[in-house]
Design a protein around this motif. Structure first.
Motif, PDB file in Angstrom:
ATOM      1  N   ARG A  77       0.826  -1.214   0.000  1.00  0.00           N
ATOM      2  CA  ARG A  77       0.000   0.000   0.000  1.00  0.00           C
ATOM      3  C   ARG A  77       0.856   1.258   0.000  1.00  0.00           C
ATOM      4  O   ARG A  77       0.471   2.268  -0.592  1.00  0.00           O
ATOM      5  CB  ARG A  77      -0.948  -0.021   1.204  1.00  0.00           C
ATOM      6  CG  ARG A  77      -2.153  -0.923   0.974  1.00  0.00           C
ATOM      7  CD  ARG A  77      -2.869  -1.309   2.267  1.00  0.00           C
ATOM      8  NE  ARG A  77      -4.136  -2.002   1.970  1.00  0.00           N
ATOM      9  CZ  ARG A  77      -4.221  -3.265   1.584  1.00  0.00           C
ATOM     10  NH1 ARG A  77      -3.122  -3.982   1.444  1.00  0.00           N
ATOM     11  NH2 ARG A  77      -5.404  -3.811   1.321  1.00  0.00           N
ATOM     12  N   LEU A  78       1.998   1.202   0.661  1.00  0.00           N
ATOM     13  CA  LEU A  78       2.913   2.342   0.608  1.00  0.00           C
ATOM     14  C   LEU A  78       3.418   2.560  -0.813  1.00  0.00           C
ATOM     15  O   LEU A  78       3.482   3.698  -1.296  1.00  0.00           O
ATOM     16  CB  LEU A  78       4.100   2.106   1.550  1.00  0.00           C
ATOM     17  CG  LEU A  78       5.224   3.152   1.479  1.00  0.00           C
ATOM     18  CD1 LEU A  78       4.733   4.523   1.947  1.00  0.00           C
ATOM     19  CD2 LEU A  78       6.432   2.706   2.298  1.00  0.00           C
ATOM     20  N   PHE A  79       3.765   1.469  -1.484  1.00  0.00           N
ATOM     21  CA  PHE A  79       4.283   1.584  -2.848  1.00  0.00           C
ATOM     22  C   PHE A  79       3.207   2.028  -3.846  1.00  0.00           C
ATOM     23  O   PHE A  79       3.531   2.542  -4.918  1.00  0.00           O
ATOM     24  CB  PHE A  79       4.880   0.249  -3.302  1.00  0.00           C
ATOM     25  CG  PHE A  79       6.101  -0.173  -2.522  1.00  0.00           C
ATOM     26  CD1 PHE A  79       6.883   0.765  -1.864  1.00  0.00           C
ATOM     27  CD2 PHE A  79       6.461  -1.504  -2.438  1.00  0.00           C
ATOM     28  CE1 PHE A  79       8.012   0.386  -1.146  1.00  0.00           C
ATOM     29  CE2 PHE A  79       7.594  -1.903  -1.721  1.00  0.00           C
ATOM     30  CZ  PHE A  79       8.362  -0.950  -1.077  1.00  0.00           C
ATOM     31  N   ASP A  80       1.932   1.802  -3.496  1.00  0.00           N
ATOM     32  CA  ASP A  80       0.840   2.152  -4.411  1.00  0.00           C
ATOM     33  C   ASP A  80       0.469   3.632  -4.368  1.00  0.00           C
ATOM     34  O   ASP A  80      -0.185   4.126  -5.294  1.00  0.00           O
ATOM     35  CB  ASP A  80      -0.409   1.315  -4.091  1.00  0.00           C
ATOM     36  CG  ASP A  80      -0.258  -0.130  -4.529  1.00  0.00           C
ATOM     37  OD1 ASP A  80       0.608  -0.404  -5.384  1.00  0.00           O
ATOM     38  OD2 ASP A  80      -1.000  -0.991  -4.002  1.00  0.00           O
ATOM     39  N   ILE A  81       0.813   4.332  -3.286  1.00  0.00           N
ATOM     40  CA  ILE A  81       0.427   5.741  -3.178  1.00  0.00           C
ATOM     41  C   ILE A  81       1.514   6.632  -3.770  1.00  0.00           C
ATOM     42  O   ILE A  81       2.669   6.229  -3.899  1.00  0.00           O
ATOM     43  CB  ILE A  81       0.152   6.139  -1.711  1.00  0.00           C
ATOM     44  CG1 ILE A  81       1.416   5.986  -0.860  1.00  0.00           C
ATOM     45  CG2 ILE A  81      -0.980   5.312  -1.137  1.00  0.00           C
ATOM     46  CD1 ILE A  81       1.218   6.370   0.584  1.00  0.00           C
ATOM     47  N   ASN A  82       1.130   7.847  -4.146  1.00  0.00           N
ATOM     48  CA  ASN A  82       2.101   8.789  -4.702  1.00  0.00           C
ATOM     49  C   ASN A  82       3.093   9.212  -3.631  1.00  0.00           C
ATOM     50  O   ASN A  82       2.705   9.735  -2.579  1.00  0.00           O
ATOM     51  CB  ASN A  82       1.389  10.026  -5.250  1.00  0.00           C
ATOM     52  CG  ASN A  82       0.560   9.713  -6.478  1.00  0.00           C
ATOM     53  OD1 ASN A  82       0.921   8.842  -7.271  1.00  0.00           O
ATOM     54  ND2 ASN A  82      -0.563  10.406  -6.639  1.00  0.00           N
ATOM     55  N   PRO A  83       4.392   8.994  -3.864  1.00  0.00           N
ATOM     56  CA  PRO A  83       5.384   9.301  -2.824  1.00  0.00           C
ATOM     57  C   PRO A  83       5.640  10.801  -2.682  1.00  0.00           C
ATOM     58  O   PRO A  83       5.429  11.573  -3.605  1.00  0.00           O
ATOM     59  CB  PRO A  83       6.639   8.587  -3.342  1.00  0.00           C
ATOM     60  CG  PRO A  83       6.482   8.586  -4.832  1.00  0.00           C
ATOM     61  CD  PRO A  83       5.008   8.445  -5.080  1.00  0.00           C
ATOM     62  N   ILE A  84       6.098  11.190  -1.502  1.00  0.00           N
ATOM     63  CA  ILE A  84       6.516  12.558  -1.218  1.00  0.00           C
ATOM     64  C   ILE A  84       8.039  12.540  -1.046  1.00  0.00           C
ATOM     65  O   ILE A  84       8.566  11.808  -0.191  1.00  0.00           O
ATOM     66  CB  ILE A  84       5.847  13.095   0.070  1.00  0.00           C
ATOM     67  CG1 ILE A  84       4.332  12.890   0.023  1.00  0.00           C
ATOM     68  CG2 ILE A  84       6.207  14.559   0.289  1.00  0.00           C
ATOM     69  CD1 ILE A  84       3.626  13.648  -1.071  1.00  0.00           C
ATOM     70  N   ASN A  85       8.735  13.309  -1.841  1.00  0.00           N
ATOM     71  CA  ASN A  85      10.197  13.260  -1.825  1.00  0.00           C
ATOM     72  C   ASN A  85      10.809  13.641  -0.481  1.00  0.00           C
ATOM     73  O   ASN A  85      11.922  13.226  -0.153  1.00  0.00           O
ATOM     74  CB  ASN A  85      10.767  14.180  -2.909  1.00  0.00           C
ATOM     75  CG  ASN A  85      10.497  13.645  -4.313  1.00  0.00           C
ATOM     76  OD1 ASN A  85      10.243  12.451  -4.478  1.00  0.00           O
ATOM     77  ND2 ASN A  85      10.527  14.515  -5.302  1.00  0.00           N
ATOM     78  N   SER A  86      10.084  14.433   0.296  1.00  0.00           N
ATOM     79  CA  SER A  86      10.637  14.909   1.566  1.00  0.00           C
ATOM     80  C   SER A  86      10.478  13.923   2.711  1.00  0.00           C
ATOM     81  O   SER A  86      10.909  14.194   3.835  1.00  0.00           O
ATOM     82  CB  SER A  86       9.980  16.245   1.950  1.00  0.00           C
ATOM     83  OG  SER A  86       8.575  16.078   2.079  1.00  0.00           O
ATOM     84  N   LEU A 109      12.782   4.987   0.565  1.00  0.00           N
ATOM     85  CA  LEU A 109      12.895   6.419   0.831  1.00  0.00           C
ATOM     86  C   LEU A 109      14.199   6.985   0.287  1.00  0.00           C
ATOM     87  O   LEU A 109      14.252   8.132  -0.175  1.00  0.00           O
ATOM     88  CB  LEU A 109      12.788   6.690   2.337  1.00  0.00           C
ATOM     89  CG  LEU A 109      11.461   6.327   3.006  1.00  0.00           C
ATOM     90  CD1 LEU A 109      11.460   6.776   4.457  1.00  0.00           C
ATOM     91  CD2 LEU A 109      10.288   6.953   2.266  1.00  0.00           C
ATOM     92  N   ASN A 110      15.248   6.187   0.337  1.00  0.00           N
ATOM     93  CA  ASN A 110      16.540   6.638  -0.207  1.00  0.00           C
ATOM     94  C   ASN A 110      16.477   6.819  -1.725  1.00  0.00           C
ATOM     95  O   ASN A 110      17.163   7.679  -2.274  1.00  0.00           O
ATOM     96  CB  ASN A 110      17.645   5.642   0.152  1.00  0.00           C
ATOM     97  CG  ASN A 110      18.117   5.796   1.592  1.00  0.00           C
ATOM     98  OD1 ASN A 110      18.140   6.909   2.122  1.00  0.00           O
ATOM     99  ND2 ASN A 110      18.475   4.694   2.223  1.00  0.00           N
TER     100      ASN A 110
END
Length: 347
Positions: A77-86, A109-110
């Motif tokens: 589910r984490l991989f499915d959502i749009n990530p935030i670079n910060s 995250l890296n």
């Protein structure tokens, strides 16, 4: 009393619903989703003991298969959502996330931003669980705390996970509010917990056995939440864009005895405050007998249902989608329906 004009399975369902409704209302446990529970349901000290005992088992990995599965599901589910670079700070509030999944989250995250330092924190009610999952030379910060009394600073966490632990929380709305407090703006909470259909076969077997042997009923299984309640509680706790879904997993066991032993080894023993201090062997034998009689399959195994409720919620941020204000449309909804109906008739 049974209603003889109904099938036996429906009679049991009616009795369960009636009992739970009266029991919870009489103890002032049920309140509106916009207020906190006025009484405690679970013995948190006993739950800590359950987790401690589970954590020192030599073959604990054998009993963690369900938590490992849901941990992977939360990661997906984490991989499915749009990530935030910060994003830089991750918290496992339950202590139940799989170690390899925690490592994958940090690597993920890296890939988003390799310049800032990434911090992973794991908290749990049990220090023994934290110690067991510790690896040499890892840089994970481990903190012993009760999820009901969150010690983290406001706006300090980017991503918060909770894996199969929130169903033992007394004041779930308050805990959700605390998670919302510690998350940074546009932070995300991703969690899982057991839902109301969990162990429904064992619940029914206990009820039938206790009515027959003792002429009454008492809580032997945790009162799990309904799927709709999770969404309502998250909304009441100021989470934005809450998303809730569920799945049911049916696991086969050789007997009810194997199931109850497995639950104990998982640290999922009963810690309801209204429970009986001692369950007689006669009642356990009757429960196992009812379980085998009504639920045994052709192979001689018994099914155990686990309903997993997944939830995702975001903390408020100006970049998030917002509904338009009333009056921003050219035509009313009623007129739009009329136009659609007219078009269908003309075609």
């Amino acid at each position: 009393p049974f209603q003889s004009n109904l099938p036996f399975s429906l009679q049991i369902t009616v009795m369960i619903r009636s009992y739970l409704k009266n029991k919870l209302l009489n103890h002032n446990i049920l309140k509106s989703s916009h207020s906190y529970y006025s009484k405690k349901i679970f013995d948190r000290k006993l739950k800590k003991t359950h987790i401690d005992v589970s954590s020192i088992q030599k073959n604990k990995e054998h009993y963690d298969f369900l938590r490992d599965y849901t941990s992977n599901s939360l990661l997906d589910r984490l991989f499915d959502i749009n990530p935030i670079n910060s994003w830089s700070t991750v918290l496992d509030l339950s202590g139940n996330m799989k170690y390899s999944d925690i490592s994958q989250i940090k690597d993920y995250l890296n890939t988003l931003d390799n310049d800032s330092k990434k911090q992973v924190l794991v908290s749990s009610l049990s220090n023994k669980l934290l110690s067991r999952n510790k690896k040499q030379n890892d840089d994970i910060l481990r903190i012993q705390q009760d999820e009901e009394y969150n010690c983290f600073k406001t706006d300090s966490i980017d991503i918060c996970f909770s894996n199969l632990q929130l169903h033992w929380i007394n004041e779930l709305e308050l805990t959700f509010s605390e998670i919302d407090r510690i998350l940074k703006p546009n932070g995300v909470f991703i969690g899982s917990m057991f839902g109301e259909n969990t162990l429904k076969e064992l619940k029914d077997s206990f009820l039938m056995a206790e009515i027959e042997r003792e002429g009454g009923i008492s809580p032997h299984i945790s009162p799990f939440v309904r799927v709709s309640d999770v969404g309502n509680l998250m909304s009441a706790s100021k989470f934005q864009l809450p998303t809730v879904d569920s799945e049911e997993i049916v696991i086969k066991f050789p007997s009810a005895w194997h199931l109850m032993q497995e639950l104990g080894m998982m640290g999922e023993g009963n810690c309801v405050l209204a429970r009986k201090e001692r369950v007689s062997m006669d009642l356990l034998l009757a429960t196992a007998s009812f379980y085998q009689s009504y639920f045994q399959d052709e192979d001689g195994n018994i099914p155990a249902t686990f309903q997993i409720v997944y939830s995702i919620g975001w903390t408020k941020h100006e970049s998030q989608q917002k509904p338009l204000e009333r009056g921003n449309f050219d035509i009313s909804f009623q007129e739009a329906i009329k136009e659609t109906t007219k078009t269908k008739k003309d075609s």
